[in-house]
Design a protein around this motif. Structure first.
Motif, PDB file in Angstrom:
ATOM      1  N   LYS A   1       4.387  13.827   3.180  1.00 32.03           N
ATOM      2  CA  LYS A   1       3.604  13.075   4.156  1.00 32.03           C
ATOM      3  C   LYS A   1       2.281  12.671   3.517  1.00 32.03           C
ATOM      4  O   LYS A   1       1.589  13.483   2.925  1.00 32.03           O
TER       5      LYS A   1
ATOM      6  N   TRP B   1       4.590  -0.865  -6.668  1.00 30.49           N
ATOM      7  CA  TRP B   1       5.236  -1.849  -5.813  1.00 30.49           C
ATOM      8  C   TRP B   1       4.939  -3.211  -6.423  1.00 30.49           C
ATOM      9  O   TRP B   1       3.932  -3.840  -6.072  1.00 30.49           O
TER      10      TRP B   1
ATOM     11  N   LYS C   1       5.960  -4.627   5.485  1.00 28.65           N
ATOM     12  CA  LYS C   1       7.235  -3.913   5.628  1.00 28.65           C
ATOM     13  C   LYS C   1       7.208  -2.599   4.832  1.00 28.65           C
ATOM     14  O   LYS C   1       7.554  -1.541   5.350  1.00 28.65           O
ATOM     15  N   ARG C   2       6.757  -2.674   3.587  1.00 32.37           N
ATOM     16  CA  ARG C   2       6.731  -1.463   2.749  1.00 32.37           C
ATOM     17  C   ARG C   2       5.740  -0.434   3.274  1.00 32.37           C
ATOM     18  O   ARG C   2       6.007   0.763   3.255  1.00 32.37           O
TER      19      ARG C   2
ATOM     20  N   LYS D   1       4.688   0.020   6.391  1.00 27.47           N
ATOM     21  CA  LYS D   1       5.226   0.659   7.602  1.00 27.47           C
ATOM     22  C   LYS D   1       6.312   1.670   7.263  1.00 27.47           C
ATOM     23  O   LYS D   1       6.354   2.769   7.829  1.00 27.47           O
ATOM     24  N   GLU D   2       7.187   1.325   6.322  1.00 28.50           N
ATOM     25  CA  GLU D   2       8.283   2.223   5.950  1.00 28.50           C
ATOM     26  C   GLU D   2       7.759   3.460   5.216  1.00 28.50           C
ATOM     27  O   GLU D   2       8.163   4.586   5.506  1.00 28.50           O
ATOM     28  N   ARG D   3       6.861   3.265   4.272  1.00 30.47           N
ATOM     29  CA  ARG D   3       6.424   4.364   3.411  1.00 30.47           C
ATOM     30  C   ARG D   3       5.440   5.309   4.097  1.00 30.47           C
ATOM     31  O   ARG D   3       5.460   6.526   3.869  1.00 30.47           O
TER      32      ARG D   3
ATOM     33  N   LYS E   1       4.919   5.802   7.476  1.00 32.22           N
ATOM     34  CA  LYS E   1       5.233   6.382   8.792  1.00 32.22           C
ATOM     35  C   LYS E   1       5.471   7.887   8.634  1.00 32.22           C
ATOM     36  O   LYS E   1       5.856   8.371   7.584  1.00 32.22           O
TER      37      LYS E   1
END
Length: 151
Positions: A11, A115, A143-144, A146-148, A150
């Motif tokens: 996290k 990235w 997008k990345r 939000k995905e990574r 969260k």
């Protein structure tokens, strides 16, 4: 867990986004991460070098309701001098920034992720064509992020 299995992602509590000049990609990423995660994650950005904030980057963030007009570009050295480099994760968005991020791991205990992100300033053409390139970068980063990040 087998030795070849990918290790689980921890996290993230603090993230640093880095690009070449802290003028387009990393300020966009910083602004979006702060917008989506508020105070849940400490977010900063810096450049391998220091540039000037790009107006098109601000425009495409404005389009989605994110205000980054107060962003002041800074180099990684300035950030380190002002507040230190206490980050769980460093996300590099350009080759130059990635090399700098890897150098930092000699003294900073942070995970580094690369990235690869196109530099929209290289796109030529009409204003709308150029804005489309910035939108594509914005949407890909969103997008990345939000995905990574969260929980």
């Amino acid at each position: 867990m087998s030795p070849n299995a990918p290790r689980p992602l921890r996290k993230v509590q603090s993230v640093l986004f880095m690009c070449a000049q802290n003028a387009v990609r990393s300020p966009m990423a910083e602004a979006m991460a702060k917008h989506f995660f508020g105070k849940a994650i400490y977010v900063q950005s810096a450049g391998a070098r220091k540039g000037e904030i790009d107006g098109f980057a601000l425009t495409v963030l404005d389009e989605i309701g994110i205000d980054a007009h107060k962003h002041k570009p800074k180099s990684i050295e300035e950030l380190e001098e002002w507040e230190g480099l206490n980050f769980d994760l460093i996300v590099s968005l350009s080759p130059e920034a990635h090399h700098k991020a890897l150098d930092l791991t000699r003294t900073v205990a942070a995970d580094v992720e690369y990235w690869p992100t196109v530099d929209p300033t290289a796109v030529q053409g009409s204003r709308e064509h150029m804005l489309d390139a910035y939108r594509e970068v914005r949407d890909g980063l969103m997008k990345r992020i939000k995905e990574r990040l969260k929980s």
